[in-house]
Design a protein around this motif. Structure first.
Motif, short mmCIF file in Angstrom:
data_model
loop_
_atom_site.label_atom_id
_atom_site.label_comp_id
_atom_site.label_asym_id
_atom_site.label_seq_id
_atom_site.Cartn_x
_atom_site.Cartn_y
_atom_site.Cartn_z
N ARG A 80 0.82 -1.22 0.00
CA ARG A 80 0.00 0.00 0.00
C ARG A 80 0.85 1.26 0.00
O ARG A 80 0.32 2.35 0.14
N ARG A 81 2.15 1.12 -0.14
CA ARG A 81 2.99 2.33 -0.14
C ARG A 81 2.62 3.22 -1.32
O ARG A 81 2.47 2.76 -2.45
N GLU A 82 2.48 4.49 -1.01
CA GLU A 82 1.94 5.42 -1.99
C GLU A 82 2.82 6.67 -2.00
O GLU A 82 2.90 7.37 -1.00
N PRO A 83 3.51 6.92 -3.10
CA PRO A 83 4.45 8.05 -3.13
C PRO A 83 3.76 9.38 -3.43
O PRO A 83 2.61 9.42 -3.89
N ALA A 156 5.17 1.36 -4.91
CA ALA A 156 5.23 0.17 -4.06
C ALA A 156 5.92 -1.00 -4.77
O ALA A 156 6.62 -1.77 -4.15
N GLY A 157 5.71 -1.10 -6.07
CA GLY A 157 6.32 -2.21 -6.80
C GLY A 157 5.61 -3.53 -6.58
O GLY A 157 6.02 -4.56 -7.09
N LEU A 158 4.55 -3.51 -5.80
CA LEU A 158 3.78 -4.73 -5.54
C LEU A 158 2.35 -4.51 -6.04
O LEU A 158 1.93 -3.37 -6.22
N GLU A 159 1.65 -5.60 -6.20
CA GLU A 159 0.27 -5.47 -6.66
C GLU A 159 -0.57 -4.74 -5.61
O GLU A 159 -0.48 -5.04 -4.42
N GLY A 588 -5.77 3.28 -10.58
CA GLY A 588 -6.76 2.32 -10.09
C GLY A 588 -8.18 2.88 -10.13
O GLY A 588 -9.13 2.16 -10.42
N ALA A 589 -8.31 4.17 -9.83
CA ALA A 589 -9.64 4.77 -9.80
C ALA A 589 -10.22 4.87 -11.21
O ALA A 589 -11.43 4.91 -11.38
N HIS A 594 -11.86 -3.24 -13.42
CA HIS A 594 -11.29 -3.93 -14.58
C HIS A 594 -9.78 -4.03 -14.55
O HIS A 594 -9.06 -3.28 -15.21
N ARG A 595 -9.30 -4.94 -13.74
CA ARG A 595 -7.86 -5.21 -13.76
C ARG A 595 -7.67 -6.71 -13.53
O ARG A 595 -8.57 -7.40 -13.09
#
Lengths: 994, 215
Positions: A80-83, A156-159, A588-589, A594-595
């Motif tokens: 959930r890291r958000e820059p 984040a580099g993660l899903e 994402g918004a 749809h992903r």
């Protein structure tokens, strides 16, 4: 735990009973519910919150809103890291974990701040000047280095573990901004029954009312605010959406908005999305987005502790935080004085007021005296002291004398810019208002009106008046009777005189125009000197106005300095065309649901679950998932499985789902005529109860699609298409009927979803079917010959259709039942075929068998081939006209050496063929001029025990027996192949008729 | 080739509806009262009806004589005792019967005047209601479903989550608006994935409507 030493003992809209724990760079702090991360950090005396983009200079909180260029942080950790999150709009929650960015090893000791020492090399355009040579170094060395040094936050580099949604809304009136203008508008429209949506990006409604000490109708503004909100909440057709930013204005009154449903929580509440992207259709809209305050360009204007005066007021009045103990105000107008007044009222010390305007009037002098502040009328700030925190300022008074003064907060006031961004999303140009000294909305998009500060109407009274009037107009526009409009509320007096200063000249040191991109006034001068004067060039050359804040605090200063450099006015110099989004929007918004696997709908055949049960591996075919092959335990590679499946079909019987093929029901007196025109071959003579292979062309003469079509009745046909082209063919046929031949009496409907269909192929196919088709139906070779197509029943009276058609070259049928019976059909066939070793096979085995038989498929029907190219020229009827006939006869398409369809086999049978390999004569160089064609399809034939291929080669069938190179440089393939007939198995077709 | 003796196939030909393996009765999402009620519909009869040129009045007369409802000339649904006629385009309709065999001889009677195609298995159908049904649908339907904009009996051909659907509004129930949605059978799984993700925050109860008559 540090104490909140800068928190006032009382006041503000924070809930002092609800303490929230949070951390910044690993250190624990405490704030209150109602805080933003910025207000909580300031309450705890944290001034240094980030490092600048290029020079890594210490930076602090500049603003209290969405325009923040400095206080960008990373929130949360892990996936959930958000820059690049603006601390000024980040709602504090318990457990919030924030970190500074763009520093190494730590925020306080940032080694890359050495960049500041080599700053002459980092001026505007430095990318282009410094890293030019050698060119090869750019990609490998310079760019990665620059990116590391001049970065923002880390992704984040993660899903992303959270869910996002999209949603649609409709209203008579969309109100953008929940300040006084917006609330008044929503109230006026809402009272008359209009459907109103009121959006505000903040988590509290009220806008500047939350930040100011104002009175409405003689009472504190908070009372009016509370009463207004209460009334709005009781209006059934009014929807209030807080934490929702309207970020874009699109065609036809459509607005994009993002609702931050779960951003203020450690993770979204159960079953709730993190964010929701809204598409709002508004009959009318009112932009009541307020205004953004402007900084002043002077040396050292970026030291933590230099803050916009309006923001300082927000921290004092809304959050109960004193942003400094010793304040100096640097103002160009009346508005800044309110900050001095409010800070003093809250118990802060105002050391000095530097009002850049000349002699102060007696009222201001009296106020300065009352506040105990030294007044420097006509003075400016020409420098600051302090590294990680402001220690003091240098004031140059009206006489030119300078003096140092200690302070830890410098509040800067230079007037406000209307938040008019949305008015320019449809290419509207803002216009300069000389009296107001700011850009105001110019031509407005249809349906949009602007109220309050966003229109340059900066007083509270104007905001309330605008809102009430425009809200009423919107209701009338929606055909509603306006509610009786009460008098516009009275407000306490306010002064808005202003003489903006765009920069302080004649002083030394870096004076920042754009904090986020580290663009100084010198960079703008350099751009002017080097000819990058048009505003678009200025932006690209200096990066002024780029990145996450899009120049919300910097564009106007940049323009003003360029105007000064070129001897023009600001409007002559240009303006900014704002584009969506107004503030950053997470992808994402926009993607919503749809992903991943839900990126687009997946289509499943009625036999899907049965195939899954059989262990099928699935492959995407258009939107469909089709069984690719059915591995059995112990089969470790797909080829083993596919070989087994092929051999089982050729030796006994197999079954393969073909429900995914397109099925189009065509009825009407002219149905046969219609087919004559869309297919290249003849249809009128096709008897009822028979199927025929058909090939259709595009208008340009190239093959579009193929399939079998059956005549179910005199005026009733069932067309099948390939899986991938089903939609396209339906569209094509509708076009042909509606546009080309509307006079034809035909009707078409897709019945693809209605039928489950399965191919039953192999020498034992008939015996298998015999046990499934009801005994009343004779399916003997005589009664049901090759290409028969008739209605039958199965399972004791269940309607079905049986087609004797073959793609595999074997004795084969396709059996179709209504989809609800598809699963049972598979099981019945498996049971019936058990004695013959019935084997399910997938698209791979299907492909092998069609290549063995030389049937064309998608690889050959690639949009670049004509029937002649594919050896199907004989099908082109000379007795009729059909779509694509003339164009297929163009000279280039009938040239003799145009590549045409043949088979290929490796001369050394142990060698593997590769689709895509190009043919070159043996001994010839591998250059384009020698290219003779290419391999379209290959497969390993378990029947021949070697690879085989189909392809297109110049000269085609006339060259059977010749050898050529199959050259495949991509995979280092270069082997000799022999040109042969494309039919590798049973060339006489004996099996088909068995 | 001589006929081969038949092998006994003791396999049940029990039908498997469009929702099988995808949706089943139960509840999901937020607890404490279902904001959305989903009723899975199965076992109905469905046919597309496309009028031959000039034959629409003839079709309508037959339908009216047999079912007591006229074919709607606008995007509307006309409901009779056990049948519905649903507008599906100019001179095109869907006929729905409460049970699979509910058309009796009607389709054959209509056939001379247009194209009639059985689509009983081609669609997955669901009825949606509940106090939050419009909030749910707002996440997928890009049309205005406000009671004033989409009246009882209105029909629309649109899409939900990139799945082409047909949606209509029935008479209000105890919780307000009631909608029915037809989804292409092959995309029922993707539709349901959207539905469950979108309805979860409101809490959802799923039931299966009793199947009327033999299938």
């Amino acid at each position: 735990m540090s104490g909140q030493s800068f928190r006032l003992v009382s006041g503000g809209l924070v809930d002092r009973d609800r303490a929230l724990n949070f951390s910044f760079d690993g250190k624990p702090y405490r704030g209150f519910a109602g805080d933003t991360l910025a207000s909580a950090l300031l309450a705890n005396g944290v001034r240094l919150v980030g490092r600048s983009f290029k020079y890594h200079r210490p930076r602090g909180v500049l603003s209290a809103g969405p325009e923040e260029p400095n206080a960008l942080v990373e929130l949360r950790s892990g996936a959930r890291r958000e820059p690049n999150t603006r601390a000024t709009v980040t709602e504090l929650f318990d457990g919030l974990d924030a970190a500074s960015q763009n520093r190494w090893p730590s925020l306080v000791f940032d080694l890359l701040s050495l960049n500041g020492l080599v700053s002459p090399a980092l001026v505007a355009g430095f990318y282009y000047k410094t890293f030019m040579w050698p060119a090869a170094f750019w990609e490998k060395l310079y760019e990665p280095l620059i990116r590391r040094a001049a970065g923002l936050g880390r992704a984040a580099g993660l899903e992303d573990p959270d869910h996002y949604e999209k949603a649609f809304a409709f209203c008579d009136l969309l109100v953008i901004g929940g300040g006084p203008a917006g609330l008044a508008a929503a109230l006026a429209a809402g009272r008359s029954g209009a459907r109103v949506i009121l959006c505000d990006e903040d988590f509290c409604l009220g806008g500047r009312l939350l930040a100011e000490k104002r009175e409405i109708d003689g009472k504190p503004a908070a009372e009016w605010l509370a009463a207004t909100l209460a009334e709005l909440e009781n209006l059934p057709e009014v929807r209030i959406m807080s934490r929702t930013t309207v970020f874009g204005l699109y065609d036809h009154g459509i607005y994009g908005a993002v609702e931050r449903v779960g951003d203020h929580l450690p993770e979204p509440a159960p079953h709730q999305p993190r964010q929701r992207g809204w598409r709002i259709h508004a009959r009318r809209a009112i932009l009541a987005a307020g205004a953004l305050e402007r900084p002043i360009v002077f040396p050292g204007n970026d030291v933590p502790g230099v803050m916009l005066a309006g923001a300082a007021r927000t921290y004092v009045n809304r959050y109960g935080v004193l942003p400094g103990r010793e304040t100096v105000l640097f103002t160009a107008g009346d508005d800044g004085w309110a900050t001095a007044r409010d800070i003093a009222a809250a118990g802060g010390k105002v050391a000095a007021i530097v009002d850049a305007r000349g002699e102060a009037d007696p009222a201001r002098k009296a106020l300065a005296d009352k506040l105990g502040a030294r007044l420097f009328a006509g003075g400016v700030i020409e420098g600051t002291r302090g590294g990680r925190q402001l220690d003091g300022v240098t004031i140059r008074d009206a006489s030119g004398a300078t003096m140092a003064l200690a302070c830890d907060l410098l509040a800067v006031s230079n007037g406000w810019n209307p938040t008019l961004h949305l008015t320019s999303h449809q290419n509207g140009k803002a216009v300069w208002d000389e009296a107001l000294q700011c850009f105001v909305p110019g031509t407005l998009p249809a349906g949009l009106a602007v109220a309050g500060s966003a229109a340059g109407h900066f007083t509270l009274g104007q905001a309330l008046e605008d809102g009430a009037r425009l809200g009423g107009e919107a209701a009338a526009e929606a055909g509603l009777k306006p509610a009786a409009a009460g008098p516009v509320p009275m407000t306490d007096p306010e002064a808005t005189a202003l003489q903006p200063i765009w920069r302080v000249k004649g002083a030394k040191g870096k004076a920042f125009v754009d904090y986020q991109n580290d663009v100084t006034d010198k960079d703008v001068e350099l751009a002017a000197r080097e000819g990058f004067r048009p505003v678009e060039h200025l932006k690209r050359y200096t990066t002024l106005g780029m990145a996450t804040d899009q120049g919300k605090t910097s564009n106007l200063s940049g323009l003003a300095i360029m105007a000064e450099q070129t001897g023009k006015t600001i409007p002559q110099t240009g303006t900014t065309t704002f584009r969506p989004p107004y503030t950053p929007v997470a992808i994402g918004a926009l993607a919503g649901h749809h992903r991943g696997k839900e990126f687009r709908p997946v289509r499943l055949a009625p036999t899907h679950d049965w195939s899954k049960e059989q262990g099928a591996v699935f492959v995407e075919a258009g939107q469909w998932l089709r069984a690719q092959y059915y591995p059995k335990p112990g089969e470790n590679d797909w080829l083993t499985t596919v070989n087994r499946e092929v051999q089982a079909v050729r030796a006994g019987v197999g079954l393969c789902d073909v429900s995914t093929l397109g099925k189009i029901d065509i009825q009407g007196a002219d149905a046969a005529e219609f087919l004559e025109r869309v297919y290249i071959n003849g249809w009128k003579a096709l008897p009822v109860g028979k199927a025929r292979y058909g090939l259709m062309l595009r208008e340009d003469g190239f093959v579009m699609d193929d399939g079998t079509t059956s005549r179910l009745g005199d005026s009733h046909f069932l067309m099948t298409t390939t899986t991938a082209n089903a939609g396209k063919v339906m569209q094509h046929l509708e076009f042909c009927h509606q546009v080309l031949w509307p006079e034809l009496d035909i009707r078409m409907v897709s019945v693809s979803e209605q039928w489950a269909q399965v191919a039953v192929a192999g020498p034992r196919a008939r015996e298998t079917l015999r046990a499934v088709v009801d005994p009343a139906h004779d399916i003997s070779n005589e009664a049901f010959p090759y290409l028969a197509a008739r209605a039958v029943t199965v399972g004791g009276g269940i309607p079905a259709r049986l087609f004797r058609i073959s793609f595999s070259g074997e004795l084969a049928y396709e059996l179709a039942v209504a989809a609800d019976h598809g699963d049972a059909m598979m099981r019945a066939l498996m049971r019936a075929g058990q004695p013959f070793g019935i084997t399910p096979y997938g698209t791979e085995a299907l492909g092998v068998m069609r290549i063995e038989k030389g049937h064309v498929a998608g690889n050959e029907l690639n949009g670049q081939t004509t029937p002649r190219d594919l050896g199907l020229g004989k099908m082109m009827s000379a007795k009729k006209d059909y779509l694509g006939r003339l164009m297929a006869g163009r000279q280039a398409l009938i040239e003799k050496d145009r590549p045409s369809f043949v088979g290929f086999r490796p001369v050394d049978p142990t060698q593997r063929l590769r689709a895509g390999a190009h043919f070159i004569g043996i001994g010839k160089a591998d250059i384009m001029e020698n290219d003779e064609g290419y391999m379209t399809s290959v497969a390993y034939s378990p029947h021949l025990n070697h690879w085989m291929g189909l392809g297109l080669i110049k000269g085609g069938a006339a060259r059977i027996g010749e050898r050529v190179r199959a050259y495949d440089p991509v995979r280092n393939g270069d082997i000799v192949v022999e040109i042969c007939s494309p039919v590798f198995v049973d060339p006489e077709g004996a099996r088909l008729h068995g | 080739m001589a006929e081969i003796a038949t092998v006994s196939t003791a396999v049940s030909w029990a039908p498997r509806g469009a929702w099988a393996g995808i949706a089943q009765p139960g509840s999901f999402g937020a607890t404490g009262g279902a904001g959305v009620l989903a009723t899975l519909l199965d076992g109905f009869g469905l046919a597309t009806l496309i009028a031959a040129p000039g034959a629409a009045p003839a079709l309508s007369r037959i339908v009216e004589a047999r079912l007591g409802i006229a074919l709607p000339q606008a995007p509307k649904i006309a409901s009779g005792q056990a049948h519905d006629a649903i507008w599906a385009g100019p001179d095109q309709w869907l006929l729905r019967a409460a049970s699979r065999d509910g058309f009796a001889g009607l389709l054959a009677e209509l056939a001379p005047h247009g194209a009639v195609s059985d689509q009983s298995d081609a669609r997955a159908a669901v009825r949606l209601s509940g106090p939050r049904v419009r909030d749910l649908l707002a996440k997928g339907v890009m049309l205005d479903l406000h009671p004033a904009a989409f009246a009882v009996g209105d029909v629309a051909l649109t899409s939900i989550a990139h799945v082409g659907v047909q949606i209509w509004r029935l008479a209000d129930g105890p919780d307000g608006s009631v909608f029915e949605i037809l989804v292409p059978r092959s995309m029922a799984g993707s539709f349901w994935a959207w539905f469950t993700a979108s309805a979860a925050e409101f809490g959802c109860a799923v039931t299966a409507a009793p199947v009327a008559g033999p299938r």
